[in-house]
Design an enzyme around this catalytic site. Structure first.
Site, short mmCIF file in Angstrom:
data_model
loop_
_atom_site.label_atom_id
_atom_site.label_comp_id
_atom_site.label_asym_id
_atom_site.label_seq_id
_atom_site.Cartn_x
_atom_site.Cartn_y
_atom_site.Cartn_z
N ASP A 1 2.19 7.15 4.77
CA ASP A 1 2.37 6.50 3.47
C ASP A 1 3.79 6.62 2.91
O ASP A 1 4.02 6.40 1.73
CB ASP A 1 1.36 7.03 2.44
N ASP B 1 -1.87 1.75 8.28
CA ASP B 1 -0.50 1.49 7.84
C ASP B 1 0.58 2.16 8.68
O ASP B 1 1.76 1.81 8.55
CB ASP B 1 -0.28 1.88 6.38
N ASP C 1 -5.87 3.75 -6.17
CA ASP C 1 -4.72 3.75 -5.26
C ASP C 1 -3.62 4.69 -5.74
O ASP C 1 -2.66 4.94 -5.01
CB ASP C 1 -4.11 2.35 -5.18
#
Length: 336
Positions: free
Chosen positions: A116, A155, A307
């Site tokens: 992230d 991701d 989130d």
């Protein structure tokens, strides 16, 4: 490309899974033609996905239990909650609960160093490749012979391979780590999907090559739209582009899944927001469809969980009535 924050919900789910520990087929990485007969007998082709009564939405008010908690959602396996000494038992306890219900368990592996890019969901990741490999070995041991579905490192590949927006926490040797994870998990009987970002994560001309370098040849395929909001139509076009690119690299017979947990907004995203956007809506329910290369829809991100502290949301991974209300299109919005 902005980073996506992902669900890190711990709380009651961690405790309940820990208490449930009792002490304790598709062929991966080969062309589809080689295992058509075996897939026809695979239990995943006929049984439903596991709806876990321990998921956060399943323990909220009735409207959230019915419209969100009543659908299958993936269990996030993260090192800050499930460390190397006991992650094997946690995985096995969860998958056995699913198999006892004659359902297919779904898991997400999310612990690669540098995840992230230092954003809302970065905390708690492992620090070294050695730590990561040891952790992955235990996860693979837990999922072995459990006929599960596993999404690998949402991701990570598009974030770490981006030249347009370099990731400041990109881990040295990240491709080798992903390849190791895919090899280990691909040796189990799990249907494993390496995450490939989404259709608006551009440019992606070389993403098929990155997928190969990260070991997609060892697993069933790839996932798209995890924790994002792109329409399923756009994601299918994106997936077909990746499949064509993989075939040119002699990687054939791959499959894909789409996260539809929050892509139900008519026409797709209304702006570039990716953290608790007010326009987002719950998408189509999760279901395996097995239509050619398209294996089906999953709810990877948990609808109603934040989130990050953006657009009224609490810290990443925490349940919020208001966010759930937005996703459900309810005018009477609760509080976080």
């Amino acid at each position: 490309m902005p980073t996506r924050s992902l669900s890190l919900r711990l709380g009651a789910l961690v405790a309940a899974l820990a208490l449930s520990v009792t002490g304790a087929v598709a062929v991966q990485g080969v062309p589809a033609d080689d295992h058509v007969a075996k897939q026809a007998k695979d239990p995943r082709t006929s049984r439903g996905l596991f709806v876990d009564s321990l998921m956060p939405a399943a323990n909220q008010e009735a409207v959230y239990r019915e419209r969100i908690g009543g659908y299958a959602q993936a269990l996030w396996i993260i090192p800050e909650a499930y460390g190397t000494p006991w992650v094997r038992d946690i995985v096995r306890a969860y998958t056995e609960r699913a198999l006892d219900a004659n359902k297919t368990p779904m898991l997400v592996v999310y612990g690669i160093p540098g995840r992230d890019c230092g954003s809302h969901s970065s905390g708690g990741a492992l620090q070294t490749a050695e730590q990561y490999r040891a952790w992955i070995k235990e996860v693979a041991a837990g999922v072995r012979n459990q006929t599960a579905i596993v999404v690998v490192e949402p991701d990570a590949l598009p974030l770490f391979s981006s030249e347009w927006n370099p990731c400041p926490t990109e881990a040295q040797g990240w491709q080798a780590m992903l390849r190791f994870a895919n090899k280990q998990l691909g040796r189990t009987d799990a249907w494993v999907y390496l995450d490939a970002g989404h259709s608006n994560w551009t440019p992606y001309d070389d993403r098929a090559a990155y997928l190969k370098q990260a070991g997609i040849q060892y697993v069933r395929g790839f996932s798209t739209n995890v924790s994002n909001f792109r329409t399923s139509g756009d994601e299918k076009k994106y997936a077909e582009t990746l499949l064509r690119g993989l075939r040119k690299l002699n990687v054939k017979g791959k499959h894909y899944v789409i996260d539809t947990s929050r892509n139900g907004a008519k026409g797709g995203p209304q702006d570039d927001q990716v953290l608790n956007p007010p326009w987002a809506r719950v998408g189509q329910p999760p279901r395996l469809l097995l239509q050619g290369a398209f294996d089906g829809r999953l709810w990877v991100k948990h609808p109603g969980e934040s989130d990050g502290q953006v657009n009224g949301g609490p810290p990443s991974g925490q349940w919020c009535d208001m966010l759930a209300d937005r996703l459900l299109g309810r005018s009477d919005q609760g509080a976080c």
